[in-house]
Design an enzyme around this catalytic site. Sequence first.
Site, mmCIF file in Angstrom:
data_model
loop_
_atom_site.group_PDB
_atom_site.id
_atom_site.type_symbol
_atom_site.label_atom_id
_atom_site.label_comp_id
_atom_site.label_asym_id
_atom_site.label_seq_id
_atom_site.Cartn_x
_atom_site.Cartn_y
_atom_site.Cartn_z
ATOM 1 C CB SER A 1 -1.029 -4.065 8.100
ATOM 2 O OG SER A 1 -1.720 -3.205 6.938
ATOM 3 C CG HIS B 1 -1.023 -2.307 12.393
ATOM 4 N ND1 HIS B 1 -0.124 -1.849 13.336
ATOM 5 C CD2 HIS B 1 -0.377 -1.669 10.883
ATOM 6 C CE1 HIS B 1 0.507 -0.317 12.758
ATOM 7 N NE2 HIS B 1 0.696 -0.735 11.631
ATOM 8 C CG ASP C 1 -0.808 0.651 7.832
ATOM 9 O OD1 ASP C 1 -0.042 0.945 9.184
ATOM 10 O OD2 ASP C 1 -1.015 -0.382 8.064
ATOM 11 C CG MET D 1 -1.505 5.452 5.031
ATOM 12 S SD MET D 1 -0.976 4.599 3.660
ATOM 13 C CE MET D 1 0.349 3.380 4.806
ATOM 14 C CG HIS E 1 1.064 3.257 12.602
ATOM 15 N ND1 HIS E 1 1.634 2.605 11.130
ATOM 16 C CD2 HIS E 1 1.596 3.955 12.088
ATOM 17 C CE1 HIS E 1 2.547 3.364 10.701
ATOM 18 N NE2 HIS E 1 2.255 4.190 11.695
ATOM 19 C CG MET F 1 1.158 6.496 8.803
ATOM 20 S SD MET F 1 1.733 4.692 7.835
ATOM 21 C CE MET F 1 -0.085 3.821 8.575
ATOM 22 C CG MET G 1 7.516 3.627 10.826
ATOM 23 S SD MET G 1 5.848 2.358 10.107
ATOM 24 C CE MET G 1 6.090 1.823 9.062
ATOM 25 C CG ASP H 1 4.339 -0.968 10.472
ATOM 26 O OD1 ASP H 1 3.796 -1.568 9.456
ATOM 27 O OD2 ASP H 1 3.491 -0.354 10.909
#
Length: 213
Positions: free
Chosen positions: A8, A33, A35, A37, A66, A68, A137, A173
């Site tokens: 990540s 990966h 992330d 957000m 990913h 979020m 998660m 994760d």
Amino acid sequence: MPVKIAPSILSADFARLGEEIRALDAAGADYIHVDVMDGHFVPNLTFGAPVMKALRRHTARPFDVHLMIEPVDFLIPAFVEAGADIVTVHAEATRHLDRSLQVIKSLGKKAGVSLNPATPESVLAYVLDAVDLILVMSVNPGFGGQSFIASQVEKIARIKAMIGSRAIEIEVDGGINPSTAKTCIAAGANVLVAGSAVFATPDYAANIQALRG
Ligand code: DX5
Ligand code: ZN
């Protein structure tokens, strides 16, 4: 399925992201990966599609994105256009999970569903044929460096049983280190996301190798 490691970039040096991604590629990362957000679905903000697009030319490894973010459907095309290979949405962040997965599939990308620690695997029951990856998660999403929530090992095992012979990857994760990695692989996970454990020391290749077990 062979074990894949997805470092990540949340734990990378954000001032040198291109360089960090090249280093992960050279170190043997299977996926990168990413992330994403939004400061709304999760209490932290990272980066959006324009930043990811700028990073795309630094590696040919798949971008495992990913998301979020809530709402999510309207931003999926931007991430696909920016170079996502796998797009994962949170079951909790979309009112119409099946529709979100169809959006991803209609753009020709692999579709993933992520479940927060408190979300039961039963939400997957009627979308299994539309899913390429399930992301469990093992921390509450939002931050790197948190401790692994052990109750999620049972969830991984239950999902492994649910998917049967389908070619669905099970990714985990949060709080992954060589010890928790081993437990998750034994339960049925085949993709391990790791931020802190990969970036802990400058030898990313050794850190990735240690997670493969
Ligand atoms: C957390 C992110 C994770 C995070 C994992 O919301 O989804 O990908 O980077 O970090 P570690 O490996 O440090 O727990
Ligand atoms: Zn993640």
